[in-house]
Design a protein around this motif. Structure first.
Motif, mmCIF file in Angstrom:
data_model
loop_
_atom_site.group_PDB
_atom_site.id
_atom_site.type_symbol
_atom_site.label_atom_id
_atom_site.label_comp_id
_atom_site.label_asym_id
_atom_site.label_seq_id
_atom_site.Cartn_x
_atom_site.Cartn_y
_atom_site.Cartn_z
ATOM 1 N N VAL A 11 4.756 1.161 -0.035
ATOM 2 C CA VAL A 11 3.647 1.129 -0.983
ATOM 3 C C VAL A 11 3.763 2.348 -1.889
ATOM 4 O O VAL A 11 4.468 3.303 -1.581
ATOM 5 N N HIS A 71 4.574 -3.781 -1.592
ATOM 6 C CA HIS A 71 3.162 -4.113 -1.692
ATOM 7 C C HIS A 71 2.509 -3.211 -2.744
ATOM 8 O O HIS A 71 2.679 -1.981 -2.695
ATOM 9 N N VAL A 76 7.838 -1.921 4.940
ATOM 10 C CA VAL A 76 6.753 -1.898 3.961
ATOM 11 C C VAL A 76 6.829 -0.604 3.166
ATOM 12 O O VAL A 76 6.930 0.488 3.729
ATOM 13 N N VAL A 121 3.940 -8.137 -2.805
ATOM 14 C CA VAL A 121 2.651 -8.704 -2.420
ATOM 15 C C VAL A 121 1.584 -7.844 -3.095
ATOM 16 O O VAL A 121 1.647 -6.619 -3.048
#
Length: 468
Positions: free
Chosen positions: A5, A191, A3, A218
């Protein structure tokens, strides 16, 4: 998949509390998924950017616990200008974008409606690059774009209702929509967590991701923050600068806790929780869709609770900037050499239970370190009337006769002065408090007199009496 961000502020002003919440939301999501937090400074607006604003962003992040060195970056969007231009050239070369020389007035003249979007006039004119020609993305005529959003589900947009939007100006410089997508692709962002005001742009950005051959991230669009009139917080109208709250004396822990409650709540009937609880329990999927009210009064109450929960040595430490001054916090009114650490340490617990902002500490303790107290004129007028002169005379005499200069004997002496005049203690002590401290409100009077000492107390009582 790791992940990744990103938090991508523009260095164009003070750090907005809404930006602080977005940064924390991204930080928490990365923490919960063993991911990476990326800081990207979107500095392409050369007319408005300043280097000090960039440092201000990094300093503000430090204050709320997102410390430099613990994240990737900062990267600067301006460093990727060639990538933005290359993406625009590629989209044009593949027929996914076209040049357009239409002015806004020309579009209105053709459509007869100033509220109508671009009408696609130049789609098939086969214009090349040139002066006055912007590059527009060719939006698909059919189908729909579905946004996978952790907060809002799957918002769906009909492609035919999305106008052919501009991705590069006539001088070749890319617009935010394209630059943002290219940067996210380059930095492998998985994300994108941001405010709902960006949701209308999301289908356009998702189309750009797909046109450039990449899988869109996402998305998570959290509710905007509003004021008491339910208007979006504005730098021009509202108190929104995080640095301002910091320099006023809000604790970072209180601010973080409060910001995370804007649209979300921890388990149980509680709001003030340890930060670890937020890290463990916060879920984007549980964020409320409604706009979140930024209640300054509630934040202040939060801060007071956090201040009262500090250990005495912690309270003394966090007060230090207001007791000496910094680059952004004004120096206190006393001479530096007049400040006495032992005196402050002895009265700090009395102040800790009363203040809601650290900046208030100065008004509570200044009379200990000044030659004469700062006189609040409204307090003086209110207290120094009627039999105030007689009370001051009698109190000075009673105090001077005391063998034990401590809180209880001082209180008993003043009570006797009041009883002799059929006055309650509250009325009797009002002129005494103002004479000694300069104000009608402050620390417990008799504990303060004990610390201030016999000589200074008597001198101030008699000076006030003389002034009457």
């Amino acid at each position: 998949m790791t992940v990744r961000v990103r938090f991508a502020p523009s260095p164009t002003g003070m750090f907005h509390v809404g930006s602080a919440r977005s940064a924390l939301q991204n930080w928490i999501y990365a923490h919960q998924h063993d991911g990476v937090f990326v800081l990207r400074i979107e500095d392409t607006d050369a007319a408005r950017n300043r280097p000090e604003w960039t440092e201000g962003i990094i300093s503000a992040l430090d204050w709320i616990g997102i410390e430099r060195g613990s994240y990737e970056g900062p990267y600067f969007q301006s460093s990727y200008a060639q990538d933005h231009t290359a993406a625009a050239t590629r989209l044009y070369g593949e027929g996914r974008a076209y040049y357009c020389d239409c002015t806004r007035d020309a579009v209105i003249a053709r459509t007869g409606n100033q509220h109508t979007g671009y009408d696609g006039f130049c789609r098939d004119r086969a214009l090349g690059p040139g002066e006055g020609r912007a590059l527009r993305f060719r939006t698909p005529d059919e189908g729909e774009t579905i946004v996978d959003d952790l907060v809002r589900g799957k918002p769906t947009f009909e492609n035919k209702l999305i106008e052919d939007f501009v991705i590069a100006r006539s001088d070749g410089s890319p617009l935010f929509l394209l630059a943002n997508v290219v940067d996210d692709m380059t930095m492998r962002i998985t994300h994108v967590i941001r405010a709902e005001e960006h949701l209308p742009n999301t289908p356009k950005q998702q189309l750009l991701w797909e046109a450039l051959g990449a899988t869109p991230p996402v998305w998570a669009h959290v509710p905007v923050i509003v004021n008491e009139k339910r208007q979006k917080l504005s730098k021009r109208r509202d108190k929104v600068a995080l640095e301002g709250y910091r320099d006023e004396g809000y604790l970072a822990a209180a601010m973080k806790n409060y910001l995370m409650l804007l649209g979300w709540a921890p388990s149980g009937d509680r709001e003030i929780v340890p930060w670890q609880v937020v890290l463990d329990e916060y879920r984007l999927e549980e964020v409320n869709h409604a706009p979140a009210f930024f209640d300054v009064k509630k934040l202040r109450a939060f801060n007071g609770d956090y201040i009262r929960a500090l250990a005495p040595e912690e309270f003394a430490a966090v007060c230090a900037p207001w007791l000496s001054g910094t680059e952004t916090i004004p120096a206190p009114p006393w001479r530096p050499e007049a400040f006495d650490v032992d005196t402050f340490t002895s009265v700090a617990p009395l102040a800790q239970t009363r203040i809601s902002l650290l900046s208030e500490i100065v008004d509570y303790v200044d009379f200990f370190f000044l030659d004469e107290p700062v006189r609040d004129e409204a307090s003086w007028v209110k207290a120094m009337k009627g039999d105030a002169a007689e009370i001051l005379d009698a109190t000075a005499d009673a105090f001077e006769a005391l063998d034990d200069w401590s809180a209880e004997p001082l209180k008993a002496a003043l009570e006797r002065v009041g009883l002799e005049r059929e006055l309650k203690l509250g009325k009797t002590q009002a002129p005494v408090r103002v004479a000694v401290t300069g104000r009608t409100v402050g620390l417990p009077l008799f504990e303060s007199l004990e610390v201030l000492g016999r000589e200074r107390t008597l001198r101030r009582l008699r000076a006030a009496r003389a002034a009457l």
